[in-house]
Design a protein around this motif. Structure first.
Motif, short mmCIF file in Angstrom:
data_model
loop_
_atom_site.label_atom_id
_atom_site.label_comp_id
_atom_site.label_asym_id
_atom_site.label_seq_id
_atom_site.Cartn_x
_atom_site.Cartn_y
_atom_site.Cartn_z
N PHE A 1 51.50 -28.10 -2.36
CA PHE A 1 52.95 -28.10 -2.29
C PHE A 1 53.51 -27.24 -3.40
N ALA A 2 54.66 -26.64 -3.14
CA ALA A 2 55.32 -25.77 -4.12
C ALA A 2 56.42 -26.54 -4.84
N VAL A 3 56.58 -26.22 -6.11
CA VAL A 3 57.63 -26.84 -6.93
C VAL A 3 58.39 -25.73 -7.64
N ASP A 4 59.69 -25.69 -7.42
CA ASP A 4 60.57 -24.78 -8.15
C ASP A 4 61.28 -25.60 -9.23
N ALA A 5 61.17 -25.12 -10.47
CA ALA A 5 61.81 -25.84 -11.58
C ALA A 5 62.79 -24.91 -12.29
N VAL A 6 63.80 -25.53 -12.88
CA VAL A 6 64.79 -24.81 -13.68
C VAL A 6 64.83 -25.45 -15.05
N VAL A 7 64.74 -24.61 -16.08
CA VAL A 7 64.82 -25.07 -17.46
C VAL A 7 66.16 -24.61 -18.02
N THR A 8 66.95 -25.56 -18.53
CA THR A 8 68.28 -25.23 -19.06
C THR A 8 68.39 -25.65 -20.52
N ASP A 9 69.31 -24.99 -21.22
CA ASP A 9 69.55 -25.34 -22.62
C ASP A 9 70.64 -26.41 -22.70
N ALA A 10 71.04 -26.76 -23.91
CA ALA A 10 72.03 -27.82 -24.11
C ALA A 10 73.39 -27.49 -23.52
N ASP A 11 73.67 -26.20 -23.31
CA ASP A 11 74.93 -25.79 -22.69
C ASP A 11 74.84 -25.67 -21.18
N GLY A 12 73.66 -26.01 -20.62
CA GLY A 12 73.48 -25.92 -19.17
C GLY A 12 73.13 -24.53 -18.68
N GLN A 13 72.85 -23.62 -19.59
CA GLN A 13 72.47 -22.25 -19.21
C GLN A 13 70.99 -22.20 -18.87
N THR A 14 70.64 -21.54 -17.78
CA THR A 14 69.25 -21.40 -17.39
C THR A 14 68.54 -20.47 -18.37
N VAL A 15 67.41 -20.94 -18.90
CA VAL A 15 66.61 -20.13 -19.81
C VAL A 15 65.28 -19.74 -19.19
N ALA A 16 64.84 -20.48 -18.17
CA ALA A 16 63.59 -20.15 -17.48
C ALA A 16 63.59 -20.80 -16.10
N THR A 17 62.86 -20.16 -15.20
CA THR A 17 62.61 -20.74 -13.88
C THR A 17 61.11 -20.61 -13.61
N THR A 18 60.60 -21.57 -12.87
CA THR A 18 59.19 -21.51 -12.49
C THR A 18 59.04 -21.78 -11.01
N ARG A 19 57.96 -21.25 -10.47
CA ARG A 19 57.51 -21.61 -9.11
C ARG A 19 56.04 -21.93 -9.24
N GLY A 20 55.71 -23.18 -8.98
CA GLY A 20 54.33 -23.62 -9.13
C GLY A 20 53.73 -24.03 -7.82
N LEU A 21 52.44 -23.80 -7.70
CA LEU A 21 51.68 -24.30 -6.55
C LEU A 21 50.81 -25.43 -7.09
N TYR A 22 51.02 -26.61 -6.54
CA TYR A 22 50.32 -27.81 -6.96
C TYR A 22 49.49 -28.33 -5.78
N GLN A 23 48.59 -29.23 -6.09
CA GLN A 23 47.82 -29.86 -5.03
C GLN A 23 47.77 -31.36 -5.27
N LEU A 24 47.97 -32.10 -4.21
CA LEU A 24 47.77 -33.54 -4.22
C LEU A 24 46.35 -33.74 -3.69
N ARG A 25 45.52 -34.41 -4.46
CA ARG A 25 44.10 -34.54 -4.10
C ARG A 25 43.69 -36.01 -4.16
N ALA A 26 42.90 -36.42 -3.17
CA ALA A 26 42.40 -37.79 -3.14
C ALA A 26 41.40 -38.00 -4.27
N HIS A 27 41.45 -39.17 -4.89
CA HIS A 27 40.45 -39.52 -5.91
C HIS A 27 39.08 -39.48 -5.23
N GLY A 28 38.13 -38.89 -5.89
CA GLY A 28 36.77 -38.79 -5.37
C GLY A 28 36.55 -37.68 -4.37
N ALA A 29 37.59 -36.90 -4.09
CA ALA A 29 37.43 -35.80 -3.12
C ALA A 29 36.86 -34.56 -3.78
#
Length: 151
Positions: free
Chosen positions: A123-151
């Motif tokens: 699954f993909a996750v888009d994140a936004v990092v903002t400062d104390a004034d609400g200004q965007t300082v970074a954005t990310t797009r990550g690819l993650y995996q949900l995996r069964a224990h023992g798989a």
């Protein structure tokens, strides 16, 4: 204490499982199915430019994939892992930071079904990092995996 026992549990767990994030002062502030938020202080996390170190910005965004997975799926059956992350630094951060990410209901349902059938699901996750004034300082797009224990 925070708004939910899940948030408290995640903060305690992070101290044990990701000690460097804990040392940075990263805190989970919201965790519920489809939504995650974390903060990190600027104090103690600066660099030679006098702004928040890039690795700190990356960390507060990256942990959101795990938080989303733990809040959205059955952690007794599954664990999250990160496969890839792209980050864009779009502003210099001089204050405390907040990162947020969301998963929609359709994505949660798809990932749950795929993981149940195959033992894992990406699954993909888009994140936004903002400062104390609400200004965007970074954005990310990550690819993650949900995996069964023992798989």
């Amino acid at each position: 204490m925070t708004e939910t026992p899940l948030v408290d549990m995640m903060n305690v767990g992070m101290e044990q499982t990701i000690p460097i994030a804990h040392t940075m002062g990263v805190k989970v502030v919201a965790a519920r199915p489809g939504f995650a938020a974390a903060t990190v202080p600027a104090a103690g996390n600066g660099n030679h430019f006098g702004v928040v170190y890039a690795g700190v910005e990356f960390t507060v965004a990256e942990i959101l994939g795990g938080i989303l997975a733990l809040a959205s799926f059955d952690s007794v059956k599954y664990f999250p892992l990160v496969k890839n992350i792209d980050i864009a630094f779009v502003g210099m951060a001089k204050s405390d930071l907040r990162a947020e990410a969301r998963l929609d209901e359709d994505t949660i349902a798809r990932v749950a079904a795929e993981a149940a059938e195959h033992g894992k699901a990406d699954f993909a996750v888009d994140a936004v990092v903002t400062d104390a004034d609400g200004q965007t300082v970074a954005t990310t797009r990550g690819l993650y995996q949900l995996r069964a224990h023992g798989a």
